[in-house]
Design an enzyme around this catalytic site. Structure first.
Site, PDB file in Angstrom:
ATOM      1  N   ASP A 118     -63.393  21.566 -64.445  1.00 27.29           N
ATOM      2  CA  ASP A 118     -61.946  21.407 -64.654  1.00 27.29           C
ATOM      3  C   ASP A 118     -61.595  19.920 -64.573  1.00 27.29           C
ATOM      4  O   ASP A 118     -62.451  19.079 -64.270  1.00 27.29           O
ATOM      5  CB  ASP A 118     -61.142  22.245 -63.635  1.00 27.29           C
ATOM      6  CG  ASP A 118     -61.289  21.759 -62.196  1.00 27.29           C
ATOM      7  OD1 ASP A 118     -61.094  20.544 -61.950  1.00 27.29           O
ATOM      8  OD2 ASP A 118     -61.596  22.589 -61.302  1.00 27.29           O
ATOM      9  N   HIS A 133     -71.665  18.261 -63.952  1.00 25.62           N
ATOM     10  CA  HIS A 133     -71.879  19.452 -64.782  1.00 25.62           C
ATOM     11  C   HIS A 133     -71.040  19.420 -66.061  1.00 25.62           C
ATOM     12  O   HIS A 133     -70.838  20.453 -66.697  1.00 25.62           O
ATOM     13  CB  HIS A 133     -71.588  20.731 -63.980  1.00 25.62           C
ATOM     14  CG  HIS A 133     -72.615  21.015 -62.916  1.00 25.62           C
ATOM     15  ND1 HIS A 133     -72.437  21.929 -61.912  1.00 25.62           N
ATOM     16  CD2 HIS A 133     -73.860  20.482 -62.707  1.00 25.62           C
ATOM     17  CE1 HIS A 133     -73.510  21.951 -61.127  1.00 25.62           C
ATOM     18  NE2 HIS A 133     -74.379  21.084 -61.585  1.00 25.62           N
ATOM     19  N   CYS A 144     -74.741  16.699 -83.944  1.00 28.71           N
ATOM     20  CA  CYS A 144     -74.804  15.222 -83.944  1.00 28.71           C
ATOM     21  C   CYS A 144     -74.495  14.612 -82.589  1.00 28.71           C
ATOM     22  O   CYS A 144     -74.651  13.407 -82.400  1.00 28.71           O
ATOM     23  CB  CYS A 144     -73.874  14.647 -85.006  1.00 28.71           C
ATOM     24  SG  CYS A 144     -72.120  14.765 -84.588  1.00 28.71           S
ATOM     25  N   CYS A 163     -69.063  17.079 -89.118  1.00 28.13           N
ATOM     26  CA  CYS A 163     -70.410  16.932 -89.696  1.00 28.13           C
ATOM     27  C   CYS A 163     -71.009  18.269 -90.112  1.00 28.13           C
ATOM     28  O   CYS A 163     -72.064  18.325 -90.738  1.00 28.13           O
ATOM     29  CB  CYS A 163     -71.345  16.228 -88.707  1.00 28.13           C
ATOM     30  SG  CYS A 163     -72.007  17.318 -87.425  1.00 28.13           S
ATOM     31  N   GLY A 200     -66.433  22.458 -50.577  1.00 31.76           N
ATOM     32  CA  GLY A 200     -66.278  23.672 -51.379  1.00 31.76           C
ATOM     33  C   GLY A 200     -67.357  23.960 -52.394  1.00 31.76           C
ATOM     34  O   GLY A 200     -67.067  24.283 -53.539  1.00 31.76           O
ATOM     35  N   SER A 202     -71.199  26.177 -52.670  1.00 29.13           N
ATOM     36  CA  SER A 202     -72.032  27.119 -51.932  1.00 29.13           C
ATOM     37  C   SER A 202     -73.418  26.555 -51.629  1.00 29.13           C
ATOM     38  O   SER A 202     -74.164  27.115 -50.837  1.00 29.13           O
ATOM     39  CB  SER A 202     -72.158  28.434 -52.698  1.00 29.13           C
ATOM     40  OG  SER A 202     -72.597  28.172 -54.013  1.00 29.13           O
TER      41      SER A 202
HETATM   42  N1  APR Z   1     -61.498  25.564 -49.555  1.00 31.44           N
HETATM   43  C1  APR Z   1     -62.785  25.201 -49.336  1.00 31.44           C
HETATM   44  N2  APR Z   1     -63.847  25.890 -49.781  1.00 31.44           N
HETATM   45  C2  APR Z   1     -63.599  27.023 -50.463  1.00 31.44           C
HETATM   46  C3  APR Z   1     -62.279  27.469 -50.721  1.00 31.44           C
HETATM   47  C4  APR Z   1     -61.205  26.699 -50.218  1.00 31.44           C
HETATM   48  N3  APR Z   1     -59.929  27.035 -50.403  1.00 31.44           N
HETATM   49  N4  APR Z   1     -62.364  28.632 -51.429  1.00 31.44           N
HETATM   50  C5  APR Z   1     -63.673  28.874 -51.590  1.00 31.44           C
HETATM   51  N5  APR Z   1     -64.429  27.917 -51.015  1.00 31.44           N
HETATM   52  C6  APR Z   1     -65.892  27.773 -50.973  1.00 31.44           C
HETATM   53  C7  APR Z   1     -66.638  29.081 -50.914  1.00 31.44           C
HETATM   54  O1  APR Z   1     -66.783  29.504 -49.571  1.00 31.44           O
HETATM   55  C8  APR Z   1     -67.974  28.735 -51.553  1.00 31.44           C
HETATM   56  O2  APR Z   1     -68.887  28.286 -50.581  1.00 31.44           O
HETATM   57  O3  APR Z   1     -66.298  27.166 -52.183  1.00 31.44           O
HETATM   58  C9  APR Z   1     -67.638  27.550 -52.470  1.00 31.44           C
HETATM   59  C10 APR Z   1     -67.732  27.875 -53.940  1.00 31.44           C
HETATM   60  O4  APR Z   1     -69.062  28.145 -54.266  1.00 31.44           O
HETATM   61  P1  APR Z   1     -69.506  28.552 -55.739  1.00 31.44           P
HETATM   62  O5  APR Z   1     -68.615  29.625 -56.240  1.00 31.44           O
HETATM   63  O6  APR Z   1     -70.944  28.831 -55.724  1.00 31.44           O
HETATM   64  O7  APR Z   1     -69.177  27.249 -56.601  1.00 31.44           O
HETATM   65  P2  APR Z   1     -70.037  25.924 -56.742  1.00 31.44           P
HETATM   66  O8  APR Z   1     -70.849  25.677 -55.543  1.00 31.44           O
HETATM   67  O9  APR Z   1     -69.102  24.859 -57.191  1.00 31.44           O
HETATM   68  O10 APR Z   1     -70.994  26.287 -57.931  1.00 31.44           O
HETATM   69  C11 APR Z   1     -71.883  25.298 -58.399  1.00 31.44           C
HETATM   70  O11 APR Z   1     -72.506  26.738 -60.199  1.00 31.44           O
HETATM   71  O12 APR Z   1     -72.246  28.097 -62.069  1.00 31.44           O
HETATM   72  C12 APR Z   1     -72.322  26.845 -61.587  1.00 31.44           C
HETATM   73  O13 APR Z   1     -71.710  25.082 -62.910  1.00 31.44           O
HETATM   74  C13 APR Z   1     -71.177  25.965 -61.963  1.00 31.44           C
HETATM   75  O14 APR Z   1     -70.567  23.877 -60.949  1.00 31.44           O
HETATM   76  C14 APR Z   1     -70.830  25.258 -60.703  1.00 31.44           C
HETATM   77  C15 APR Z   1     -72.067  25.439 -59.868  1.00 31.44           C
END
Ligand code: APR
Length: 255
Positions: A118, A133, A144, A163, A200, A202
């Protein structure tokens, strides 16, 4: 980019409570890494939480080169809907706090690496940012390599570049390498930064999930739950980014 679950978790490092008060000197180096969690309070779904994108949709059908080859229409429909959601969302308090942090630091002493496709960091006013990403708000020609701003609608679907090549969202899909220049910049910062603040994510999408093990900096995590790579952090603060991050930045920088 690829996903790998870590094996066993170590015990959760302590949160800030009871930890010595720290200050970030304007001339120290701060590297921040964000994931989908920082945009959750703006109304954008994360990926792996219950009800998240990859809990609802199969990423194999939507976020791989093979999926695009098989059905560019299906992949485009998914990304057009994501674009609509992103355009409707606004930066939240966590995005704004990171802008204050960047302004607090001396020139060249702050880098944000975001996994988010985003544009909320940019719309909040963030300057030194790497979109590791890619961006769902840009198109790239699969033939291209020209990069274009995204459109709300296209004359033909799936859209094509002038193109003749197929356009695709300018994001890094599963199975694709990250941009090598971005990765090198991130690596250079990991080796030289004093603070590594992660928000934020995982912690199970590689190579980014490995960053925490590649720096000697003071490492702090903020998020709703313990990340997969939590053993790499000295401090883990559980809570909403929009609440915890502004507090942390106020404490660290008095901004
Ligand atoms: N504040 C803080 N953390 C939060 C909140 C919040 N309000 N809401 C959710 N989270 C945490 C969740 O607990 C989780 O650990 O954000 C994390 C989101 O994890 P994912 O959904 O796995 O997202 P992300 O880690 O960004 O994924 C990595 O995976 O599919 C790909 O390209 C995609 O960039 C992405 C990558």
């Amino acid at each position: 980019m690829h996903v790998k679950a870590f094996g066993g978790r170590n015990s959760l490092p302590s949160a800030f409570a009871g930890i010595k008060r720290m200050f970030i000197d304007r001339n120290s180096k701060v590297m921040v890494l964000t994931g989908a969690g920082i945009s959750a309070e703006s109304g954008l779904k994360t990926f792996r939480e219950p009800g998240g994108m990859w809990d609802t949709y199969d990423w194999r059908e939507l976020a791989t080169p093979a999926a695009f080859e098989k059905s560019p229409e299906k992949v485009w429909e998914f990304y057009m809907e994501r674009r609509r959601q992103i355009r409707d969302a606004q930066p939240n308090e966590a995005h704004k706090a990171l802008v204050r942090l960047e302004k607090h630091m001396n020139p060249g002493r702050f880098l944000l690496v975001s996994q988010n496709v985003d544009d909320l960091h940019e719309r909040a006013g963030q300057k030194n940012i790497i979109k590791i990403h890619g961006s769902a708000m840009r198109d790239i020609c699969a033939s291209c390599g020209s990069v274009l701003d995204s459109a709300d609608s296209y004359n033909e679907f799936p859209p094509r570049h002038a193109c003749g090549g197929l356009l695709r969202p300018d994001v890094v899909w599963f199975g694709e390498p990250l941009n090598s220049r971005d990765l090198k910049t991130a690596m250079d910062w990991l080796l030289s930064c004093d603070y590594f603040i992660v928000i934020g994510t995982s912690g199970n999408v590689f190579p980014v999930a490995q960053f925490v093990y590649q720096t000697e900096a003071t490492k702090i995590y903020i998020g709703l739950e313990e990340p997969e790579n939590s053993r790499g952090f000295q401090q883990v603060k559980l809570g909403k980014a929009g609440i915890v991050l502004p507090e942390l930045i106020e404490e660290l920088c008095e901004v």
